[in-house]
Design a protein around this motif. Structure first.
Motif, PDB file in Angstrom:
ATOM      1  N   ASN A 121      -7.974   3.540  -1.907  1.00  0.00           N
ATOM      2  CA  ASN A 121      -8.382   3.485  -0.508  1.00  0.00           C
ATOM      3  C   ASN A 121      -8.543   4.929  -0.017  1.00  0.00           C
ATOM      4  N   ARG A 160       2.889  -1.069   4.153  1.00  0.00           N
ATOM      5  CA  ARG A 160       2.504   0.241   3.644  1.00  0.00           C
ATOM      6  C   ARG A 160       3.678   1.205   3.768  1.00  0.00           C
ATOM      7  N   GLN A 193      -4.299  -3.131   9.546  1.00  0.00           N
ATOM      8  CA  GLN A 193      -3.101  -2.306   9.341  1.00  0.00           C
ATOM      9  C   GLN A 193      -2.581  -1.872  10.710  1.00  0.00           C
ATOM     10  N   SER A 206     -10.043   3.524   4.916  1.00  0.00           N
ATOM     11  CA  SER A 206      -9.383   3.313   6.205  1.00  0.00           C
ATOM     12  C   SER A 206     -10.386   3.559   7.330  1.00  0.00           C
ATOM     13  N   HIS A 265      -3.509   4.822  -0.934  1.00  0.00           N
ATOM     14  CA  HIS A 265      -4.253   5.426   0.170  1.00  0.00           C
ATOM     15  C   HIS A 265      -4.265   6.935  -0.049  1.00  0.00           C
ATOM     16  N   THR A 282       0.860  -1.182   0.000  1.00  0.00           N
ATOM     17  CA  THR A 282       0.000   0.000   0.000  1.00  0.00           C
ATOM     18  C   THR A 282       0.894   1.227   0.000  1.00  0.00           C
ATOM     19  N   GLU A 307      -7.196   0.385  10.822  1.00  0.00           N
ATOM     20  CA  GLU A 307      -5.931   0.927  11.314  1.00  0.00           C
ATOM     21  C   GLU A 307      -5.879   0.799  12.829  1.00  0.00           C
ATOM     22  N   ILE A 332      -2.269  -0.878  -3.762  1.00  0.00           N
ATOM     23  CA  ILE A 332      -3.292  -0.052  -3.121  1.00  0.00           C
ATOM     24  C   ILE A 332      -2.743   1.357  -2.945  1.00  0.00           C
ATOM     25  N   ALA A 379       0.718   5.349   0.769  1.00  0.00           N
ATOM     26  CA  ALA A 379      -0.049   6.491   1.282  1.00  0.00           C
ATOM     27  C   ALA A 379       0.618   7.769   0.770  1.00  0.00           C
ATOM     28  N   GLU A 428      -9.844  -0.944   5.686  1.00  0.00           N
ATOM     29  CA  GLU A 428      -8.486  -1.135   6.187  1.00  0.00           C
ATOM     30  C   GLU A 428      -8.535  -0.686   7.650  1.00  0.00           C
ATOM     31  N   THR A 461      -9.262   7.734   2.791  1.00  0.00           N
ATOM     32  CA  THR A 461      -9.171   7.886   4.234  1.00  0.00           C
ATOM     33  C   THR A 461     -10.499   8.294   4.861  1.00  0.00           C
ATOM     34  N   HIS A 465      -5.434  10.936   0.539  1.00  0.00           N
ATOM     35  CA  HIS A 465      -5.898  12.133   1.251  1.00  0.00           C
ATOM     36  C   HIS A 465      -5.918  13.273   0.233  1.00  0.00           C
TER      37      HIS A 465
END
Length: 310
Positions: free
Chosen positions: A83, A254, A197, A110, A49, A10, A171, A47, A12, A169, A85, A51
């Motif tokens: 994915n 990740r 995660q 997430s 992630h 993953t 967290e 994947i 991010a 996911e 957030t 934002h």
């Protein structure tokens, strides 16, 4: 000859922890986030992630409009699982944080599994000058910050996102968060396979020692048996060390500039893709391979990219 074990990477891309003054490579505009996401996917991330940020100030932006400027182009340009957030920024309410995932119905979202202190203020000792006033306030404000994720708020995120086929996911920033997940499993509100995660090395959560990593794995095994896929995040300088320890224990990994700005001691990563390439070298050394997006979808029981709302 035995087949190489696959690990899901993953990536991010930008997150809400680091601020623009910390690295010239941190993406903040929609175009930068899109380009970085595609580079990471090309490098081997299955994947992505996501934002969003205000393009003028780099401040975290959890509006539907901000994500709408990013998601369609990412999906158009690569086949990676997106994915979204629901963590947003720890200074935001859960109602604000969940809205993009509720609206866009991604394959994955997430979901933080508990409240905890979230200390970013030690970074004030490393960064003295900031481009935007909000950056200093962001770090200083974390001295009195509890990242709120109550049981009712977690249940709210599940109730708003699960009907659209979005899976989670989960967290987990500490051992207790695994038990919180087990609570929702026992109530039948989430179904396997679970994507767990584990986050290591953030002030307020579990540490990044070898024993911390092993304890997380043992506890998750005891609670979820074979019904989960385990992935790890190492914050800051612990990123690759935690990833290596956990990969040897069978974990997925990740990486990305949300979690660490570094590519080595004293050397800023020029992109999240650089970190993806570094972790692939680790996997190669362990006789492992990076999973493709389709392989990740099969492992995690995802609905597929054609079923999202973007």
């Amino acid at each position: 000859m035995a087949k190489a074990r696959k690990a899901i990477i993953t990536c991010a891309i930008t997150g809400a922890i680091h601020t623009p003054s910390m690295s010239p490579y941190l993406p903040v505009t929609p175009e930068q986030i899109i380009d970085e996401a595609v580079r990471a996917a090309d490098a081997g991330a299955a994947i992505l992630h996501i934002h969003a940020r205000d393009p003028a100030t780099g401040r975290p932006d959890q509006s539907v409009e901000a994500f709408g400027r990013i998601l369609p182009e990412v999906r158009k340009r690569c086949d990676a699982v997106v994915n979204i957030t629901t963590g947003g920024s720890p200074f935001m309410s859960v109602a604000e944080r969940v809205e993009p995932a509720r609206h866009f119905q991604p394959e994955l979202a997430s979901l933080n599994m508990g409240s905890f202190n979230f200390g970013l203020f030690p970074m004030l000792g490393r960064y003295k000058e900031f481009k935007h006033e909000w950056e200093r306030e962001h770090l200083e404000g974390s001295r009195n910050l509890v990242f709120r994720n109550s049981f009712s708020e977690i249940e709210e995120v599940i109730s708003l996102c699960a009907p659209g086929g979005t899976r989670f996911e989960f967290e987990c920033y500490d051992i207790g968060h695994l038990y919180n997940l087990a609570h929702f499993v026992e109530r039948g509100l989430v179904k396997p396979p679970f994507f767990v995660q584990s986050v290591f090395g953030l002030l307020g959560g579990i540490g990044a020692h070898y024993e911390d990593v092993v304890m997380m794995r043992r506890t998750a095994d005891r609670l979820f048996g074979t019904n989960y896929a385990w992935s790890v995040i190492g914050a800051g300088s612990s990123q690759m060390r935690v990833g290596t320890i956990a990969a040897a224990l069978g974990a997925n990994i990740r990486v990305g500039l949300e979690d660490s700005l570094w590519a080595g001691p004293g050397r800023l990563a020029t992109s999240s893709a650089e970190q993806v390439k570094n972790v692939r070298l680790i996997l190669d050394g362990l006789g492992m391979e990076a999973a493709t997006p389709e392989e990740a979808r099969a492992v995690l029981g995802l609905k597929g990219g054609s079923a999202v709302n973007f």
